[in-house]
Structure formats: structure tokens, C-alpha cells
Scaffold this motif. Structure first.
Motif, PDB file in Angstrom:
ATOM      1  N   GLU A  64      -2.607   9.565   0.126  1.00 48.72           N
ATOM      2  CA  GLU A  64      -2.065   9.609   1.491  1.00 48.72           C
ATOM      3  C   GLU A  64      -1.633   8.235   2.001  1.00 48.72           C
ATOM      4  O   GLU A  64      -0.905   8.144   2.996  1.00 48.72           O
ATOM      5  CB  GLU A  64      -3.104  10.205   2.455  1.00 48.72           C
ATOM      6  N   ARG A  65      -2.066   7.160   1.315  1.00 50.38           N
ATOM      7  CA  ARG A  65      -1.683   5.809   1.750  1.00 50.38           C
ATOM      8  C   ARG A  65      -0.577   5.218   0.886  1.00 50.38           C
ATOM      9  O   ARG A  65      -0.178   4.068   1.076  1.00 50.38           O
ATOM     10  CB  ARG A  65      -2.906   4.887   1.724  1.00 50.38           C
ATOM     11  N   ARG A  66      -0.063   5.996  -0.056  1.00 50.35           N
ATOM     12  CA  ARG A  66       1.006   5.497  -0.922  1.00 50.35           C
ATOM     13  C   ARG A  66       2.368   5.738  -0.274  1.00 50.35           C
ATOM     14  O   ARG A  66       2.531   6.617   0.556  1.00 50.35           O
ATOM     15  CB  ARG A  66       0.948   6.197  -2.289  1.00 50.35           C
ATOM     16  N   HIS A  67       3.328   4.905  -0.684  1.00 53.65           N
ATOM     17  CA  HIS A  67       4.695   5.097  -0.193  1.00 53.65           C
ATOM     18  C   HIS A  67       5.665   4.752  -1.323  1.00 53.65           C
ATOM     19  O   HIS A  67       5.285   4.198  -2.351  1.00 53.65           O
ATOM     20  CB  HIS A  67       4.970   4.223   1.035  1.00 53.65           C
ATOM     21  N   GLY A  68       6.905   5.083  -1.107  1.00 55.29           N
ATOM     22  CA  GLY A  68       7.899   4.927  -2.158  1.00 55.29           C
ATOM     23  C   GLY A  68       8.424   3.525  -2.344  1.00 55.29           C
ATOM     24  O   GLY A  68       9.173   3.255  -3.279  1.00 55.29           O
ATOM     25  N   GLY A  69       8.045   2.612  -1.469  1.00 59.63           N
ATOM     26  CA  GLY A  69       8.520   1.241  -1.598  1.00 59.63           C
ATOM     27  C   GLY A  69       9.939   1.089  -1.091  1.00 59.63           C
ATOM     28  O   GLY A  69      10.369   1.806  -0.184  1.00 59.63           O
ATOM     29  N   SER A  76       9.171  -4.554   6.242  1.00 62.79           N
ATOM     30  CA  SER A  76       8.191  -4.131   7.246  1.00 62.79           C
ATOM     31  C   SER A  76       6.798  -4.681   6.932  1.00 62.79           C
ATOM     32  O   SER A  76       6.093  -5.185   7.819  1.00 62.79           O
ATOM     33  CB  SER A  76       8.151  -2.601   7.313  1.00 62.79           C
ATOM     34  N   ASN A  77       6.404  -4.605   5.667  1.00 61.81           N
ATOM     35  CA  ASN A  77       5.090  -5.120   5.265  1.00 61.81           C
ATOM     36  C   ASN A  77       5.005  -6.634   5.414  1.00 61.81           C
ATOM     37  O   ASN A  77       3.971  -7.175   5.829  1.00 61.81           O
ATOM     38  CB  ASN A  77       4.782  -4.720   3.821  1.00 61.81           C
ATOM     39  N   LEU A  78       6.088  -7.321   5.073  1.00 60.32           N
ATOM     40  CA  LEU A  78       6.108  -8.779   5.222  1.00 60.32           C
ATOM     41  C   LEU A  78       5.950  -9.181   6.686  1.00 60.32           C
ATOM     42  O   LEU A  78       5.217 -10.124   7.012  1.00 60.32           O
ATOM     43  CB  LEU A  78       7.403  -9.354   4.651  1.00 60.32           C
ATOM     44  N   GLN A  79       6.638  -8.472   7.555  1.00 60.67           N
ATOM     45  CA  GLN A  79       6.524  -8.761   8.988  1.00 60.67           C
ATOM     46  C   GLN A  79       5.095  -8.530   9.465  1.00 60.67           C
ATOM     47  O   GLN A  79       4.546  -9.329  10.231  1.00 60.67           O
ATOM     48  CB  GLN A  79       7.506  -7.893   9.777  1.00 60.67           C
ATOM     49  N   TYR A  80       4.500  -7.441   9.009  1.00 66.22           N
ATOM     50  CA  TYR A  80       3.119  -7.119   9.384  1.00 66.22           C
ATOM     51  C   TYR A  80       2.161  -8.216   8.911  1.00 66.22           C
ATOM     52  O   TYR A  80       1.252  -8.627   9.657  1.00 66.22           O
ATOM     53  CB  TYR A  80       2.739  -5.771   8.770  1.00 66.22           C
ATOM     54  N   VAL A  81       2.388  -8.720   7.709  1.00 67.87           N
ATOM     55  CA  VAL A  81       1.487  -9.706   7.127  1.00 67.87           C
ATOM     56  C   VAL A  81       1.619 -11.068   7.802  1.00 67.87           C
ATOM     57  O   VAL A  81       0.632 -11.682   8.210  1.00 67.87           O
ATOM     58  CB  VAL A  81       1.736  -9.825   5.609  1.00 67.87           C
ATOM     59  N   GLU A 208      -7.782  -9.014   6.224  1.00 71.67           N
ATOM     60  CA  GLU A 208      -7.002  -9.012   7.465  1.00 71.67           C
ATOM     61  C   GLU A 208      -5.774  -8.119   7.402  1.00 71.67           C
ATOM     62  O   GLU A 208      -5.221  -7.764   8.438  1.00 71.67           O
ATOM     63  CB  GLU A 208      -6.559 -10.452   7.796  1.00 71.67           C
ATOM     64  N   VAL A 209      -5.332  -7.761   6.200  1.00 68.73           N
ATOM     65  CA  VAL A 209      -4.083  -6.988   6.071  1.00 68.73           C
ATOM     66  C   VAL A 209      -4.311  -5.798   5.136  1.00 68.73           C
ATOM     67  O   VAL A 209      -3.537  -5.580   4.191  1.00 68.73           O
ATOM     68  CB  VAL A 209      -2.921  -7.875   5.561  1.00 68.73           C
ATOM     69  N   THR A 210      -5.337  -5.016   5.407  1.00 67.26           N
ATOM     70  CA  THR A 210      -5.684  -3.912   4.517  1.00 67.26           C
ATOM     71  C   THR A 210      -4.577  -2.867   4.416  1.00 67.26           C
ATOM     72  O   THR A 210      -4.494  -2.152   3.416  1.00 67.26           O
ATOM     73  CB  THR A 210      -6.981  -3.244   4.989  1.00 67.26           C
ATOM     74  N   ASN A 211      -3.733  -2.768   5.437  1.00 65.25           N
ATOM     75  CA  ASN A 211      -2.647  -1.780   5.392  1.00 65.25           C
ATOM     76  C   ASN A 211      -1.471  -2.240   4.533  1.00 65.25           C
ATOM     77  O   ASN A 211      -0.569  -1.440   4.259  1.00 65.25           O
ATOM     78  CB  ASN A 211      -2.148  -1.478   6.810  1.00 65.25           C
ATOM     79  N   ALA A 212      -1.471  -3.492   4.132  1.00 64.20           N
ATOM     80  CA  ALA A 212      -0.408  -4.008   3.252  1.00 64.20           C
ATOM     81  C   ALA A 212      -1.019  -5.034   2.311  1.00 64.20           C
ATOM     82  O   ALA A 212      -0.525  -6.148   2.160  1.00 64.20           O
ATOM     83  CB  ALA A 212       0.718  -4.617   4.076  1.00 64.20           C
ATOM     84  N   ALA A 213      -2.129  -4.630   1.669  1.00 67.42           N
ATOM     85  CA  ALA A 213      -2.873  -5.563   0.816  1.00 67.42           C
ATOM     86  C   ALA A 213      -2.026  -6.072  -0.347  1.00 67.42           C
ATOM     87  O   ALA A 213      -2.135  -7.235  -0.750  1.00 67.42           O
ATOM     88  CB  ALA A 213      -4.139  -4.893   0.301  1.00 67.42           C
ATOM     89  N   GLY A 214      -1.194  -5.198  -0.910  1.00 65.67           N
ATOM     90  CA  GLY A 214      -0.343  -5.609  -2.026  1.00 65.67           C
ATOM     91  C   GLY A 214       0.635  -6.691  -1.618  1.00 65.67           C
ATOM     92  O   GLY A 214       0.823  -7.681  -2.337  1.00 65.67           O
ATOM     93  N   THR A 215       1.245  -6.524  -0.455  1.00 63.63           N
ATOM     94  CA  THR A 215       2.186  -7.538   0.043  1.00 63.63           C
ATOM     95  C   THR A 215       1.448  -8.828   0.348  1.00 63.63           C
ATOM     96  O   THR A 215       1.937  -9.921   0.040  1.00 63.63           O
ATOM     97  CB  THR A 215       2.892  -7.024   1.310  1.00 63.63           C
ATOM     98  N   GLY A 216       0.258  -8.713   0.948  1.00 67.12           N
ATOM     99  CA  GLY A 216      -0.526  -9.908   1.240  1.00 67.12           C
ATOM    100  C   GLY A 216      -0.891 -10.665  -0.021  1.00 67.12           C
ATOM    101  O   GLY A 216      -0.802 -11.898  -0.073  1.00 67.12           O
ATOM    102  N   SER A 217      -1.291  -9.932  -1.048  1.00 66.50           N
ATOM    103  CA  SER A 217      -1.641 -10.556  -2.318  1.00 66.50           C
ATOM    104  C   SER A 217      -0.420 -11.203  -2.968  1.00 66.50           C
ATOM    105  O   SER A 217      -0.499 -12.315  -3.500  1.00 66.50           O
ATOM    106  CB  SER A 217      -2.243  -9.504  -3.258  1.00 66.50           C
ATOM    107  N   ALA A 218       0.711 -10.507  -2.931  1.00 67.50           N
ATOM    108  CA  ALA A 218       1.938 -11.037  -3.532  1.00 67.50           C
ATOM    109  C   ALA A 218       2.390 -12.313  -2.837  1.00 67.50           C
ATOM    110  O   ALA A 218       2.835 -13.264  -3.482  1.00 67.50           O
ATOM    111  CB  ALA A 218       3.046  -9.979  -3.461  1.00 67.50           C
ATOM    112  N   LEU A 219       2.243 -12.342  -1.512  1.00 68.45           N
ATOM    113  CA  LEU A 219       2.656 -13.526  -0.753  1.00 68.45           C
ATOM    114  C   LEU A 219       1.772 -14.720  -1.101  1.00 68.45           C
ATOM    115  O   LEU A 219       2.267 -15.851  -1.255  1.00 68.45           O
ATOM    116  CB  LEU A 219       2.577 -13.225   0.743  1.00 68.45           C
TER     117      LEU A 219
END
Length: 272
Positions: A64-69, A76-81, A208-219
Motif C-alpha cells: 500500500e506504500r509503493r508507487h510507480g515512480g 515531489s519526494n525531493l521537495q518533501y525531503v 525524519e523522512v520515512t515517507n520518502a526514505a529511498g529519496t532521502g537515502s539517495a540524496l
């Protein structure tokens, strides 16, 4: 939280052991397989890693928390992070800590051998001792977490980096000393501090960014290696016979890590 910090610190322990073991393995293989054979060994290691990821690392994100990218989701994820200043504080502490580590990795062969006059085998010992210090710090972190918060341990690590870097700056730049112990002891303190910084900063930033952890890690990954790419030529800019660039870079990154931590996570620390 603290459980994540423990796991990231364990990764630090493995990462600290690898640079010590790898040159020994490479040296042992060089005779039997030659320098070209080393690349075949790396290719096999890469294939084993790919197989391990495919077979042993399942997707853990709930459906339920996955998306198509896609580009829109990425933006959107970058802005959130990047709008989360607490994340930025921890992430910058992580990136600048890695910058200090890479300044050491890039410059230490020349500093230890050309400036201090130690042999290649003695440099290997110095490198192993510093890696052991970093691993030991990460092990201490895993023991203390639960009794001491990840944020406190991160602040302690940044303070150690500042102290080691400041002493190194004074001995190498202010007093132009080439005394082996006056260089190696503060360098050991500075590098050992990374064991307190990397795992804790990673866990706190990701928390701090559990809703976009992948983007946070990548950054964070892009930041650490982007800075490493800049640091490598800079610490060699004055040539191979001086420790001054490294002695400037390490405390500078310590100061930047401390400033990011104090200014961007101030409210978070007060709330804790």
C-alpha cells in the motif's frame, strides 16, 4: 530510531573492516593472478553481490506504500525531503563527516609516506589502526544505544572530529610540525569519530523522512560521493610532500558538520 542506528552502525563496522582486509587479499592475489586477474576477481564479486540482492533481499515496503515512480514522483519526494530542516541537518553532518574521512583516505598515503617518512608496510599498519578505531567507535555505539540516544552519540562524534581536526590543524599548519605522533594521534581521533557519526546520522536523517526514505537515502549517497569527488583533488592540490591540505580539510568539515547539526536540528534537540 535507536534500533536503526544500531543496524547502520553494524554496517559501519563491516565497512571499516573491509578497507583493512581488501588490500591484504589484493596483495595475496596479485602474484598468482596478476593485475588483470584482480579485475576478474572484482567481476566475480560483483556477480555474487547481484545474486545476493536478487535472491536474499526481498522488498520490505508494504504494497500500500509503493508507487510507480517517475519524474513527477521523484520531484515531489525531493521537495518533501529538502524542506525538512532536521533531515538536512543530520544529512549534512553525515556528508561532511564522510568528507573528512575521504580527505584522509585520499591524502594519507602521501602524508604518512612522503611527509612522515614511513614505509609502505608501516602505512598499512597506520591505515589498519585508524580503521580499527573507526570500527571500535561503531561497536561502542551499538553497545550504548538504548541507554544513550543516537542524537547524543552523533554530537559526541562531531565533537571528537572537531577536537582531532583542530589539533591536527595546529600541529601541521600553525606549527608546521612533521613529528609522527603529533600528526598520527589527532588523525586517529578524527577518523575514529566517524564511527560515531555515520550510523547515527543516517538513522536520524532517515527517521525524519520515512515517507520518502529511498529519496532521502539517495540524496545522502549523492551528497557523500559528490563531495568525495571534490575532496580528492583538493587535498592533493599542494603536492605530495605536505600535510597542510588534509590538515585544513578535516577540521573544516568538522566545523561544517557541527554548524549544520546545531543550526538545523536545534528545535529537535530541544524537544528531546
Amino acid at each position: 530510531g535507536d534500533d536503526a542506528a544500531k543496524l547502520f552502525s553494524i554496517m559501519m563496522i563491516i565497512g571499516g573492516i573491509a578497507p583493512v582486509v581488501a588490500p591484504l587479499i589484493g596483495g595475496a592475489l596479485l602474484g598468482p593472478v596478476g593485475w588483470r586477474g584482480i579485475f576478474w576477481v572484482l567481476a566475480v564479486a560483483g556477480a555474487v553481490m547481484v545474486a545476493g540482492v536478487v535472491l536474499l533481499v526481498p522488498e520490505t515496503l508494504p504494497p500500500e506504500r509503493r508507487h510507480g515512480g517517475g519524474l513527477k514522483a521523484l520531484i515531489s519526494n525531493l521537495q518533501y525531503v529538502v524542506r525538512n530542516r532536521h533531515y538536512l541537518g543530520y544529512a549534512l553532518a553525515f556528508v561532511f563527516g564522510f568528507g573528512a574521512l575521504f580527505a584522509y583516505i585520499s591524502a594519507s598515503p602521501f602524508v604518512v609516506q612522503n611527509v612522515l617518512g614511513l614505509s609502505p608496510s608501516q602505512f598499512s599498519i597506520v591505515f589498519a589502526v585508524n580503521a580499527t578505531g573507526m570500527v571500535t567507535a561503531a561497536m561502542i555505539t551499538t553497545r550504548l544505544l538504548g541507554r544513550v540516544g543516537a542524537r547524543t552519540l552523533l554530537r559526541f562524534g562531531v565533537c571528537l572530529l572537531l577536537i582531532g581536526g583542530a589539533v591536527l590543524f595546529c600541529t601541521s599548519v600553525v606549527f608546521s610540525s612533521t613529528n609522527t605522533w603529533l600528526i598520527l594521534v589527532p588523525l586517529f581521533v578524527a577518523i575514529s569519530s566517524i564511527g560515531f557519526i555515520m550510523g547515527n546520522a543516517t538513522a536520524l536523517a532517515q527517521g525524519e523522512v520515512t515517507n520518502a526514505a529511498g529519496t532521502g537515502s539517495a540524496l545522502m549517497g549523492a551528497g557523500q560521493f559528490g563531495l568525495a569527488a571534490l575532496v580528492s583533488p583538493l587535498v592533493g592540490i599542494a603536492g605530495e610532500d605536505t600535510a597542510v591540505p588534509m590538515a585544513i580539510a578535516i577540521p573544516t568539515f568538522g566545523v561544517l558538520a557541527a554548524v549544520a547539526l546545531v543550526l538545523l536540528t536545534r528545535g529537535k534537540a530541544a524537544a528531546s
